[in-house]
Enzyme design. Structure first.
Site, PDB file in Angstrom:
ATOM      1  N   ASP A  83       0.854  -1.187   0.000  1.00 54.19           N
ATOM      2  CA  ASP A  83       0.000   0.000   0.000  1.00 54.19           C
ATOM      3  C   ASP A  83       0.899   1.249   0.000  1.00 54.19           C
ATOM      4  OD1 ASP A  83      -2.377   1.434   0.204  1.00 54.19           O
ATOM      5  OD2 ASP A  83      -2.490   1.272   2.388  1.00 54.19           O
ATOM      6  N   HIS A  84       0.591   2.212  -0.850  1.00 51.08           N
ATOM      7  CA  HIS A  84       1.311   3.493  -0.902  1.00 51.08           C
ATOM      8  C   HIS A  84       2.838   3.375  -0.927  1.00 51.08           C
ATOM      9  CE1 HIS A  84      -2.139   6.124  -0.684  1.00 51.08           C
ATOM     10  NE2 HIS A  84      -2.648   5.313   0.215  1.00 51.08           N
ATOM     11  N   GLY A 187      -8.026   7.650   7.563  1.00 57.18           N
ATOM     12  CA  GLY A 187      -8.208   7.888   8.991  1.00 57.18           C
ATOM     13  C   GLY A 187      -9.669   7.987   9.407  1.00 57.18           C
ATOM     14  N   SER A 222     -11.700   4.324   2.440  1.00 60.66           N
ATOM     15  CA  SER A 222     -13.089   3.873   2.303  1.00 60.66           C
ATOM     16  C   SER A 222     -13.684   3.246   3.547  1.00 60.66           C
ATOM     17  CB  SER A 222     -13.192   2.894   1.129  1.00 60.66           C
ATOM     18  OG  SER A 222     -12.949   3.593  -0.066  1.00 60.66           O
ATOM     19  N   ASP A 265      -8.879   0.296   6.347  1.00 61.48           N
ATOM     20  CA  ASP A 265      -7.954   0.095   7.456  1.00 61.48           C
ATOM     21  C   ASP A 265      -8.590   0.575   8.763  1.00 61.48           C
ATOM     22  OD1 ASP A 265      -5.777  -0.245   9.082  1.00 61.48           O
ATOM     23  OD2 ASP A 265      -4.511   1.262   8.133  1.00 61.48           O
ATOM     24  N   THR A 266      -9.106   1.821   8.729  1.00 59.58           N
ATOM     25  CA  THR A 266      -9.614   2.434   9.960  1.00 59.58           C
ATOM     26  C   THR A 266     -10.710   1.597  10.630  1.00 59.58           C
ATOM     27  OG1 THR A 266      -9.019   4.632   9.196  1.00 59.58           O
ATOM     28  CG2 THR A 266     -10.783   4.513  10.836  1.00 59.58           C
TER      29      THR A 266
HETATM   30  P1  13P Z   1      -9.280   4.185   5.772  1.00 61.45           P
HETATM   31  O1  13P Z   1      -8.449   5.018   6.717  1.00 61.45           O
HETATM   32  O2  13P Z   1     -10.544   4.883   5.384  1.00 61.45           O
HETATM   33  O3  13P Z   1      -9.528   2.831   6.300  1.00 61.45           O
HETATM   34  O4  13P Z   1      -8.458   4.035   4.418  1.00 61.45           O
HETATM   35  C1  13P Z   1      -7.411   3.093   4.327  1.00 61.45           C
HETATM   36  C2  13P Z   1      -6.666   3.232   3.056  1.00 61.45           C
HETATM   37  O5  13P Z   1      -7.074   3.877   2.104  1.00 61.45           O
HETATM   38  C3  13P Z   1      -5.370   2.516   2.955  1.00 61.45           C
HETATM   39  O6  13P Z   1      -4.644   2.872   1.810  1.00 61.45           O
END
Ligand code: 13P
Length: 337
Positions: A83-84, A187, A222, A265-266
């Protein structure tokens, strides 16, 4: 089943008209929660690790945990995604460590903070595509910037994706999947009220999908930030301010218009933290880590299983035979020959 290419998961999702959640991990319990949710719902799945997660976990621990996951859940197609990635070097090291998919986030410079220009983004993303496709690995790029900061990554500013630029970007780079900026952010604190069409530019997704019907679109940021998860945290001593995430129905609208990968993730973090706070508060004399990690893992499994059902990936784990990375390499070689 070996870890599979993300491209194949997304191609299958496009053919079936559903989305696939990409869930972030930092430890064994999170991987277990996702795999159990995938088994419970019979879902293909993307497990992703940020740079911060890779350094917290250590690449070898992460890789072997993932090997255990594919060994213990042979019926689940699973892709391991960076990721990123902030630079070609980060993406290349992920590929060397066994990741089957990488994101080159050239929307920011390699400090992960400063917005980059279009030419830079094309150049670094193209470089990663050349390297990754030669070994069958999938590449996600990003155009426009998200709000919020995740693991120290993010400019904090939102720049929405320009649909015409998106066409040029995909043509020039050859990416498999495109992360679009439509007003979401990483976040818990995304919106101060339930987002409507003025804050969440779902129309952009539709427009980009019409111009790029075969490119898989990715929605970052998301998490839906459910109030019931925040309430548990706050009930047991936490201090999360009122906030809104991305409503699931908006994600489902995106899925109807080409969104195939949905980053979450959040929501997992909130589920885990609430469960740990609750377990500790209810039994303050307990000090066995399993007494709070077990409910934490179960709470994460529950929210992930719910998302898998909502995104439509549930029931699709057994639809296809996974292709090896060697087959994917030949597929890319054929496409460019
Ligand atoms: P959230 O913080 O909305 O869960 O997003 C996670 C994300 O985009 C990881 O790349």
């Amino acid at each position: 089943m070996a870890m599979v290419s993300m491209r194949q998961l997304l191609d299958e999702a496009a053919a079936g008209g559903y989305g696939v959640g990409a869930f972030n991990v930092n430890n064994m319990e999170q991987i277990q929660a996702i795999m159990e949710a995938a088994r419970e719902t019979s879902s293909p799945v993307i497990i992703q690790a940020s740079r911060g997660a890779r350094s917290y976990t250590n690449d070898r621990f992460l890789y072997h945990l993932m090997e255990a996951a594919v060994e213990l859940y042979p019926e689940i197609p699973v892709a391991l995604h960076q990721d990123h990635g902030n630079s070609p070097a980060t993406c290349i090291s992920a590929i060397e460590q066994g990741f089957t998919s990488v994101m080159m986030d050239g929307s920011l410079l390699d400090d992960g903070k400063t917005p980059a220009d279009f030419a830079y983004n094309i150049q670094v993303t193209r470089e990663v595509v050349e390297h990754a496709h030669a070994v069958g690995v999938t590449v996600e790029g990003e155009l426009g910037t998200l709000g919020g900061i995740e693991d120290g990554v993010g400019s904090g500013e939102i720049h929405l994706t320009d649909p015409d630029q998106a066409v040029e970007f995909v043509e020039q780079t050859g990416i498999d999947a495109l992360a679009v900026a439509i007003g979401t952010s990483h976040g818990a604190y995304k919106f101060s009220r339930k987002p409507d069409g003025k804050v969440l530019a779902m129309n952009l997704i539709q427009e980009i999908h019409e111009k790029l019907p075969t490119t898989h679109l990715v929605m970052h940021g998301s998490s839906s930030v459910p109030k019931e998860l925040i309430d548990i945290i706050n009930e047991y001593g936490g201090e999360i301010r009122p906030t809104w995430g991305v409503p699931v129905e908006e994600i489902q609208l995106g899925i109807r218009h080409g969104v195939r990968k949905i980053n979450v993730d959040t929501d997992s973090r909130l589920a885990i933290t609430g469960a740990i706070r609750k377990a500790m508060a209810e039994d303050p004399g307990e000090f066995d880590p399993r007494s709070y990690l077990k409910p934490a893992r179960a709470a994460m499994q529950q929210v992930i299983a719910q998302r898998m059902t909502q995104f439509g990936q549930a029931g699709h784990a057994g639809d296809y035979e996974p292709r090896s990375l060697t087959e994917m390499r030949d597929f890319y070689a054929g496409a460019t020959a």
